[in-house]
Design an enzyme around this catalytic site. Structure first.
Site, PDB file in Angstrom:
ATOM      1  CE1 TYR A  26      -3.574   2.641   0.702  1.00 42.60           C
ATOM      2  CE2 TYR A  26      -2.242   3.262   2.594  1.00 42.60           C
ATOM      3  CZ  TYR A  26      -3.285   3.521   1.721  1.00 42.60           C
ATOM      4  OH  TYR A  26      -4.035   4.650   1.888  1.00 42.60           O
ATOM      5  CD  GLU A  48      -8.537   7.536   4.863  1.00 42.11           C
ATOM      6  OE1 GLU A  48      -8.475   7.437   6.100  1.00 42.11           O
ATOM      7  OE2 GLU A  48      -7.544   7.361   4.132  1.00 42.11           O
ATOM      8  CD1 TRP A  56      -4.301   2.171   5.389  1.00 39.38           C
ATOM      9  CD2 TRP A  56      -6.389   2.908   5.693  1.00 39.38           C
ATOM     10  NE1 TRP A  56      -4.877   2.325   4.156  1.00 39.38           N
ATOM     11  CE2 TRP A  56      -6.166   2.778   4.317  1.00 39.38           C
ATOM     12  CE3 TRP A  56      -7.634   3.341   6.122  1.00 39.38           C
ATOM     13  CZ2 TRP A  56      -7.132   3.075   3.355  1.00 39.38           C
ATOM     14  CZ3 TRP A  56      -8.610   3.646   5.173  1.00 39.38           C
ATOM     15  CH2 TRP A  56      -8.352   3.507   3.814  1.00 39.38           C
TER      16      TRP A  56
END
Length: 193
Positions: A26, A48, A56
């Protein structure tokens, strides 16, 4: 905590990557890379929002399932979700089962559907500071909120969007490449210049 870590490939990366291969992918392929398009930014906004209060990496690991159950984050489709869809989503252990966040995503999709093509992209990018912005040296140099993310949050809320607080919007700005917060010395900071 160090600000940079050297990976098994010998590249220095932002230390938040740790040793997780998915985080490394990522970081290397997505985080800080300019992202455009209403659908892509709607997805980023939704994820988000779901991340708020969580890590995350949890969202990254669940992202394929999120995409599947939220119709690829096509705003036109998600906006048509009804109470049956909400219950279906609440029963799906493959995503974050938070009714308020699910309802916000559906409501936000309705707002995006009512916008002109490209309007969400243009709106969100209008808050991006110039790309010549500072290069953080340490994690302590990376803010959680900026004037730009606060202004973006305020405008999105004015339009009726939910789960778009200033901290969440700064995380979106980082991940969508509206700001480049790769730590100085990270190979991506060098690449993005």
């Amino acid at each position: 905590m160090p600000s940079l870590l050297t990976g098994p490939d010998g590249r220095a990366r932002c230390a938040w990557v740790g040793d997780d291969p998915e985080y490394r992918r990522y970081h290397d392929e997505e985080w800080g890379t300019p992202l455009h398009g209403d659908r892509a930014l709607f997805e980023k906004m939704a994820l988000e929002g779901f991340q708020a209060g969580l890590s995350w990496i949890t969202i990254l690991r669940k992202r394929p399932r999120f995409r599947e159950v939220f119709a690829g984050f096509e705003p036109e489709k998600v906006a048509d979700f009804d109470e049956g869809d909400v219950e279906r989503l609440m029963a799906d252990a493959g995503i974050i089962r938070n009714r308020a966040k699910i309802l916000a995503t559906i409501g936000n999709a309705g707002i995006v559907r009512g916008m002109a093509d490209g309007e969400l992209d243009e709106l969100m990018w209008s808050f991006a500071p110039p790309r010549t912005r500072r290069r953080p040296i340490e994690f302590a140099d990376v803010p959680a909120v900026t004037a730009e993310s606060t202004a973006m949050s305020k405008e999105l809320r004015r339009r009726g969007f939910r789960f778009v607080g200033a901290t969440t919007m700064y995380a979106l700005m980082q991940s969508a490449g509206m700001v480049d917060d790769h730590i100085e010395g990270c190979w991506r900071a060098t690449e993005l210049g």
